[in-house]
Design an enzyme around this catalytic site. Sequence first.
Site, PDB file in Angstrom:
ATOM      1  N   LYS A 196      34.306 -30.975  -8.216  1.00  0.00           N
ATOM      2  CA  LYS A 196      33.910 -32.125  -7.401  1.00  0.00           C
ATOM      3  C   LYS A 196      34.510 -33.403  -7.983  1.00  0.00           C
ATOM      4  O   LYS A 196      35.021 -34.253  -7.264  1.00  0.00           O
ATOM      5  CB  LYS A 196      32.370 -32.234  -7.349  1.00  0.00           C
ATOM      6  CG  LYS A 196      31.748 -31.178  -6.455  1.00  0.00           C
ATOM      7  CD  LYS A 196      30.233 -31.095  -6.591  1.00  0.00           C
ATOM      8  CE  LYS A 196      29.704 -29.914  -5.774  1.00  0.00           C
ATOM      9  NZ  LYS A 196      28.279 -29.666  -5.942  1.00  0.00           N
ATOM     10  N   GLN A 214      23.175 -31.748  -9.163  1.00  0.00           N
ATOM     11  CA  GLN A 214      23.640 -30.363  -9.038  1.00  0.00           C
ATOM     12  C   GLN A 214      22.480 -29.383  -9.208  1.00  0.00           C
ATOM     13  O   GLN A 214      21.736 -29.448 -10.180  1.00  0.00           O
ATOM     14  CB  GLN A 214      24.737 -30.095 -10.087  1.00  0.00           C
ATOM     15  CG  GLN A 214      25.359 -28.715  -9.996  1.00  0.00           C
ATOM     16  CD  GLN A 214      26.111 -28.485  -8.695  1.00  0.00           C
ATOM     17  OE1 GLN A 214      26.890 -29.319  -8.250  1.00  0.00           O
ATOM     18  NE2 GLN A 214      25.868 -27.343  -8.058  1.00  0.00           N
ATOM     19  N   ASP A 271      24.468 -34.838  -0.250  1.00  0.00           N
ATOM     20  CA  ASP A 271      24.237 -33.408   0.006  1.00  0.00           C
ATOM     21  C   ASP A 271      23.489 -33.190   1.326  1.00  0.00           C
ATOM     22  O   ASP A 271      23.418 -32.064   1.819  1.00  0.00           O
ATOM     23  CB  ASP A 271      23.399 -32.804  -1.135  1.00  0.00           C
ATOM     24  CG  ASP A 271      24.257 -32.089  -2.162  1.00  0.00           C
ATOM     25  OD1 ASP A 271      25.379 -31.678  -1.809  1.00  0.00           O
ATOM     26  OD2 ASP A 271      23.802 -31.938  -3.312  1.00  0.00           O
TER      27      ASP A 271
END
Length: 278
Positions: free
Chosen positions: A51, A95, A118
């Site tokens: 990422k 995460q 997200d």
Amino acid sequence: MILDGKKEAALLREEIKKEILEIKKKTNQSPGLSVILIGDFAPSQIYVKNKEKNSKEVGITSEVIKYSKEVKESEILEKIEELNNNNSVSGILVQLPLPAHISKEKIINAIKPSKDVDGFHPMNVGNLSSGYKAIIPCTPLGCLLLIKKAEKNLTGKHAVIIGRSNLNGKPIAQLLLKEDCTVSIVHSKTKDLKSECQKADILIAAVGVANLVKGDWVKKDSIIIDVGINKVADKIVGDVDFEQVKNKVKAITPVPGGVGPMTIACLLKNTLDCFKAR
Ligand code: NAP
């Protein structure tokens, strides 16, 4: 038609990079992504590294904030609050998975919905299911973009989604409803999985069971999206038996190289969209 996620993700990244360059020329500003990584779970470390690398390549300022797995929940909540109030941060991502002593629910709820790249915050989940403007979770968005490469008009198509997770199955269903598909969600308690799958014009497998979908489960000329990532004897395979299915259908995503690369590209898109919305 093999739906090449690597190629499509590269095209999307190129578009994002161009747009960020233009924005930077005009405003001298660029989007910023902050990623919180807790513990030393190897797959999470790989995801976060990718990422960060992809963000930098398109011109997103990216920082990874690392904590040991013993970190207190309150410390993470304080950091999220600080990032929420930092104008140079467009997107925040924590995460997953988290260590057992940290509440996923509390962490997701603490992220400002307008920075929730997200798309996991209940506000974004609710907006998506109400058909309002929302930040769409990255993997479901990647699935939709790939489906659209095979078929532009999805009106009236019967979509069958295997899996009902908050991460994949449910948001994919919401996105396809918005596209006027007729949507069925099937799962581990579904009575006759095979016959439900046989009805699908679009079949999405988000299960986590290697090669579950066989050649005689799919309709001729259907579109198959394989979200699954399963390790079988050192090889990564999907939830769909690719060799059995590929010649029967109109379009199919390979694993690896299908949905996976689209997920990160969609994260970059969400970060840019959050920046623009501010
Ligand atoms: P999850 O939370 O474990 O959900 C799996 C779903 O599949 C559940 O709804 C479960 O049903 C259903 N299921 C399990 N076994 C089944 C069976 N034998 N028949 C029918 N349904 C079954 O998984 P997830 O987080 O959605 O992830 C699914 C897969 O996608 C995993 O392989 C994961 O690694 C992969 N993934 C890929 C990406 C990507 O970027 N490509 C991103 C995220 C995840 P119940 O609800 O009844 O238990």
